[in-house]
Design a protein around this motif. Structure first.
Motif, PDB file in Angstrom:
ATOM      1  N   ARG A  75       8.963  -4.466 -13.262  1.00 45.83           N
ATOM      2  CA  ARG A  75       9.596  -3.236 -12.769  1.00 45.83           C
ATOM      3  C   ARG A  75      11.030  -3.170 -13.265  1.00 45.83           C
ATOM      4  NH1 ARG A  75      10.629  -4.243  -7.056  1.00 45.83           N
ATOM      5  NH2 ARG A  75      12.390  -5.339  -7.964  1.00 45.83           N
ATOM      6  N   ASP A  76      11.738  -4.301 -13.186  1.00 49.38           N
ATOM      7  CA  ASP A  76      13.158  -4.339 -13.510  1.00 49.38           C
ATOM      8  C   ASP A  76      13.437  -4.537 -14.998  1.00 49.38           C
ATOM      9  OD1 ASP A  76      13.534  -4.090 -10.773  1.00 49.38           O
ATOM     10  OD2 ASP A  76      13.873  -6.237 -10.471  1.00 49.38           O
TER      11      ASP A  76
ATOM     12  N   GLU B  75       4.124   3.989 -16.595  1.00 48.94           N
ATOM     13  CA  GLU B  75       3.135   4.710 -15.781  1.00 48.94           C
ATOM     14  C   GLU B  75       2.571   3.825 -14.669  1.00 48.94           C
ATOM     15  OE1 GLU B  75       2.456   8.101 -16.023  1.00 48.94           O
ATOM     16  OE2 GLU B  75       4.223   7.882 -17.296  1.00 48.94           O
ATOM     17  N   VAL B  76       2.315   2.567 -14.973  1.00 52.39           N
ATOM     18  CA  VAL B  76       1.837   1.639 -13.944  1.00 52.39           C
ATOM     19  C   VAL B  76       2.920   1.439 -12.888  1.00 52.39           C
ATOM     20  CG1 VAL B  76       1.153  -0.760 -13.489  1.00 52.39           C
ATOM     21  CG2 VAL B  76       0.158   0.484 -15.416  1.00 52.39           C
ATOM     22  N   ASN B  77       4.156   1.255 -13.314  1.00 53.67           N
ATOM     23  CA  ASN B  77       5.249   1.091 -12.353  1.00 53.67           C
ATOM     24  C   ASN B  77       5.359   2.298 -11.420  1.00 53.67           C
ATOM     25  OD1 ASN B  77       6.310  -1.498 -12.693  1.00 53.67           O
ATOM     26  ND2 ASN B  77       7.541  -0.875 -14.448  1.00 53.67           N
ATOM     27  N   LYS B  78       5.129   3.483 -11.942  1.00 56.12           N
ATOM     28  CA  LYS B  78       5.195   4.683 -11.097  1.00 56.12           C
ATOM     29  C   LYS B  78       4.097   4.676 -10.031  1.00 56.12           C
ATOM     30  CE  LYS B  78       5.361   7.878 -14.398  1.00 56.12           C
ATOM     31  NZ  LYS B  78       5.573   9.148 -15.135  1.00 56.12           N
ATOM     32  N   LEU B  79       2.969   4.030 -10.319  1.00 58.88           N
ATOM     33  CA  LEU B  79       1.897   3.923  -9.327  1.00 58.88           C
ATOM     34  C   LEU B  79       2.208   2.878  -8.261  1.00 58.88           C
ATOM     35  CD1 LEU B  79      -1.195   3.999 -11.708  1.00 58.88           C
ATOM     36  CD2 LEU B  79      -0.434   5.840 -10.185  1.00 58.88           C
ATOM     37  N   VAL B  80       2.980   1.868  -8.623  1.00 60.23           N
ATOM     38  CA  VAL B  80       3.231   0.731  -7.734  1.00 60.23           C
ATOM     39  C   VAL B  80       4.504   0.893  -6.907  1.00 60.23           C
ATOM     40  CG1 VAL B  80       3.689  -1.760  -7.706  1.00 60.23           C
ATOM     41  CG2 VAL B  80       1.970  -0.827  -9.269  1.00 60.23           C
ATOM     42  N   TRP B  81       5.551   1.414  -7.527  1.00 63.27           N
ATOM     43  CA  TRP B  81       6.873   1.465  -6.898  1.00 63.27           C
ATOM     44  C   TRP B  81       7.308   2.882  -6.589  1.00 63.27           C
ATOM     45  CZ3 TRP B  81       7.893  -3.352  -5.713  1.00 63.27           C
ATOM     46  CH2 TRP B  81       7.440  -4.361  -6.547  1.00 63.27           C
ATOM     47  N   PRO B  82       8.064   3.112  -5.558  1.00 61.54           N
ATOM     48  CA  PRO B  82       8.428   2.141  -4.540  1.00 61.54           C
ATOM     49  C   PRO B  82       7.240   1.810  -3.627  1.00 61.54           C
ATOM     50  CG  PRO B  82       9.327   4.277  -3.953  1.00 61.54           C
ATOM     51  CD  PRO B  82       8.665   4.419  -5.300  1.00 61.54           C
TER      52      PRO B  82
ATOM     53  N   THR C 110       6.960   1.051  -0.014  1.00 63.77           N
ATOM     54  CA  THR C 110       7.778   1.145   1.188  1.00 63.77           C
ATOM     55  C   THR C 110       7.657  -0.059   2.116  1.00 63.77           C
ATOM     56  OG1 THR C 110       7.483   3.527   1.056  1.00 63.77           O
ATOM     57  CG2 THR C 110       8.385   2.671   3.093  1.00 63.77           C
ATOM     58  N   LYS C 111       6.446  -0.537   2.342  1.00 61.68           N
ATOM     59  CA  LYS C 111       6.242  -1.661   3.264  1.00 61.68           C
ATOM     60  C   LYS C 111       6.207  -2.998   2.536  1.00 61.68           C
ATOM     61  CE  LYS C 111       3.767   1.202   6.550  1.00 61.68           C
ATOM     62  NZ  LYS C 111       2.519   1.444   7.255  1.00 61.68           N
ATOM     63  N   GLY C 112       6.195  -2.967   1.232  1.00 62.96           N
ATOM     64  CA  GLY C 112       6.112  -4.185   0.427  1.00 62.96           C
ATOM     65  C   GLY C 112       4.910  -4.112  -0.490  1.00 62.96           C
ATOM     66  N   ILE C 113       5.097  -4.540  -1.724  1.00 62.93           N
ATOM     67  CA  ILE C 113       4.039  -4.479  -2.717  1.00 62.93           C
ATOM     68  C   ILE C 113       2.814  -5.277  -2.258  1.00 62.93           C
ATOM     69  CG2 ILE C 113       5.026  -6.395  -4.022  1.00 62.93           C
ATOM     70  CD1 ILE C 113       3.904  -5.077  -6.567  1.00 62.93           C
ATOM     71  N   GLY C 114       1.657  -4.701  -2.466  1.00 60.75           N
ATOM     72  CA  GLY C 114       0.410  -5.414  -2.193  1.00 60.75           C
ATOM     73  C   GLY C 114      -0.168  -5.242  -0.811  1.00 60.75           C
ATOM     74  N   LEU C 115       0.595  -4.681   0.115  1.00 63.11           N
ATOM     75  CA  LEU C 115       0.052  -4.464   1.457  1.00 63.11           C
ATOM     76  C   LEU C 115      -0.878  -3.262   1.444  1.00 63.11           C
ATOM     77  CD1 LEU C 115       3.140  -5.064   3.781  1.00 63.11           C
ATOM     78  CD2 LEU C 115       1.251  -6.623   3.271  1.00 63.11           C
ATOM     79  N   VAL C 116      -1.982  -3.386   2.150  1.00 67.62           N
ATOM     80  CA  VAL C 116      -2.959  -2.304   2.238  1.00 67.62           C
ATOM     81  C   VAL C 116      -2.826  -1.659   3.617  1.00 67.62           C
ATOM     82  CG1 VAL C 116      -5.409  -1.717   2.178  1.00 67.62           C
ATOM     83  CG2 VAL C 116      -4.519  -3.492   0.665  1.00 67.62           C
ATOM     84  N   ASP C 117      -2.538  -0.374   3.627  1.00 64.19           N
ATOM     85  CA  ASP C 117      -2.414   0.364   4.874  1.00 64.19           C
ATOM     86  C   ASP C 117      -3.778   0.428   5.564  1.00 64.19           C
ATOM     87  OD1 ASP C 117      -0.737   2.364   6.544  1.00 64.19           O
ATOM     88  OD2 ASP C 117      -2.609   3.434   6.094  1.00 64.19           O
ATOM     89  N   GLU C 118      -3.820   0.113   6.844  1.00 70.03           N
ATOM     90  CA  GLU C 118      -5.093   0.061   7.561  1.00 70.03           C
ATOM     91  C   GLU C 118      -5.785   1.421   7.609  1.00 70.03           C
ATOM     92  OE1 GLU C 118      -7.115  -1.972  11.488  1.00 70.03           O
ATOM     93  OE2 GLU C 118      -4.939  -1.761  11.408  1.00 70.03           O
ATOM     94  N   ALA C 119      -5.029   2.493   7.756  1.00 69.60           N
ATOM     95  CA  ALA C 119      -5.643   3.832   7.763  1.00 69.60           C
ATOM     96  C   ALA C 119      -6.270   4.138   6.405  1.00 69.60           C
ATOM     97  CB  ALA C 119      -4.605   4.891   8.138  1.00 69.60           C
TER      98      ALA C 119
ATOM     99  N   ILE D 133      13.686 -11.763  -4.013  1.00 73.21           N
ATOM    100  CA  ILE D 133      12.960 -10.748  -4.777  1.00 73.21           C
ATOM    101  C   ILE D 133      12.909  -9.453  -3.982  1.00 73.21           C
ATOM    102  CG2 ILE D 133      10.729 -10.171  -5.845  1.00 73.21           C
ATOM    103  CD1 ILE D 133      12.214 -12.563  -7.141  1.00 73.21           C
ATOM    104  N   ASP D 134      13.210  -8.351  -4.643  1.00 72.81           N
ATOM    105  CA  ASP D 134      13.079  -7.020  -4.030  1.00 72.81           C
ATOM    106  C   ASP D 134      11.597  -6.653  -4.013  1.00 72.81           C
ATOM    107  OD1 ASP D 134      13.025  -4.334  -3.335  1.00 72.81           O
ATOM    108  OD2 ASP D 134      14.147  -3.659  -5.089  1.00 72.81           O
ATOM    109  N   THR D 135      10.982  -6.690  -2.846  1.00 74.00           N
ATOM    110  CA  THR D 135       9.541  -6.470  -2.731  1.00 74.00           C
ATOM    111  C   THR D 135       9.164  -5.024  -2.465  1.00 74.00           C
ATOM    112  OG1 THR D 135       9.558  -7.001  -0.376  1.00 74.00           O
ATOM    113  CG2 THR D 135       9.169  -8.827  -1.918  1.00 74.00           C
ATOM    114  N   THR D 136      10.164  -4.148  -2.312  1.00 76.45           N
ATOM    115  CA  THR D 136       9.859  -2.736  -2.073  1.00 76.45           C
ATOM    116  C   THR D 136      10.205  -1.837  -3.244  1.00 76.45           C
ATOM    117  OG1 THR D 136      12.003  -2.255  -1.037  1.00 76.45           O
ATOM    118  CG2 THR D 136      10.187  -2.975   0.427  1.00 76.45           C
ATOM    119  N   GLY D 137      11.139  -2.255  -4.070  1.00 79.19           N
ATOM    120  CA  GLY D 137      11.535  -1.449  -5.219  1.00 79.19           C
ATOM    121  C   GLY D 137      12.074  -0.084  -4.821  1.00 79.19           C
ATOM    122  N   SER D 138      12.814  -0.048  -3.715  1.00 82.13           N
ATOM    123  CA  SER D 138      13.276   1.241  -3.192  1.00 82.13           C
ATOM    124  C   SER D 138      14.175   1.997  -4.160  1.00 82.13           C
ATOM    125  CB  SER D 138      13.991   1.045  -1.849  1.00 82.13           C
ATOM    126  OG  SER D 138      15.098   0.186  -2.011  1.00 82.13           O
TER     127      SER D 138
END
Length: 129
Positions: A17-18, A45-52, A54-63, A110-115
Motif C-alpha cells: 500500500r505504502d 486497483e487492488v489497493n483501492k479494493l483493500v484500503w482503507p 476501517t476496522k483493520g485489514i482482513g476482518l470480515v464483518d459479521e453482517a 504497522i498501520d492496519t487501517t490505511g486511513s
C-alpha cells in the motif's frame, strides 16, 4: 504459527500500500509477463479494493458474512442448485486469528487501517511497458 503468518501478510499488504512501485518492481523482476505500468495499475486497483480498512485489514464483518451465507443458500443456479446446502458451522466464521495478527501488527507499528490511503493516478502505456 498461523498468527505469525497472518501478521506477515498484514505487513506485506501495508508495505505494498505504502510502496506500490517497489512491489511492482519485485513482481516484474520475478518475470511477470505484464509490463511495469500494467503491474502498477493492477497494484493500485487492488489497493483501492483493500484500503482503507476501517476496522483493520482482513476482518470480515459479521453482517456481510451472514448476507453471503444467505445468498449462497438461497440463490439457485440454472440447474436449481445452490452454492451451500446448509449454514457453515464451527469456526467457518471467526475473526479471532486475524484480530490477534492485527494486534501484533499494530504493536509492531504497522498501520492496519490505511486511513490515509489515496490511490495513485496510473497512466498505462502501450503494451504496459
Amino acid at each position: 504459527m498461523a498468527g505469525l503468518d497472518l501478521t506477515a501478510t498484514i505487513k506485506g499488504w501495508a508495505y505494498c500500500r505504502d510502496k506500490p512501485e517497489e512491489c511492482r518492481d519485485l513482481v516484474v523482476a520475478k518475470g511477470s509477463k505484464l509490463g511495469k505500468t500494467h503491474q502498477l495499475w493492477q497494484m493500485n486497483e487492488v489497493n483501492k479494493l483493500v484500503w482503507p480498512a476501517t476496522k483493520g485489514i482482513g476482518l470480515v464483518d459479521e453482517a456481510d458474512w451472514n448476507r453471503t451465507v444467505d445468498i449462497s443458500m438461497n440463490t439457485r443456479n440454472q440447474t436449481g442448485d445452490t452454492v451451500l446446502k446448509k449454514k457453515p458451522e464451527g469456526l467457518a466464521y471467526t475473526n479471532d486469528y486475524m484480530q490477534k495478527a492485527l494486534d501484533a501488527a499494530k504493536a509492531a507499528g504497522i498501520d492496519t487501517t490505511g486511513s490515509s490511503f489515496a490511490p495513485q493516478t496510473v497512466t498505462l502505456t502501450a503494451g504496459g511497458a
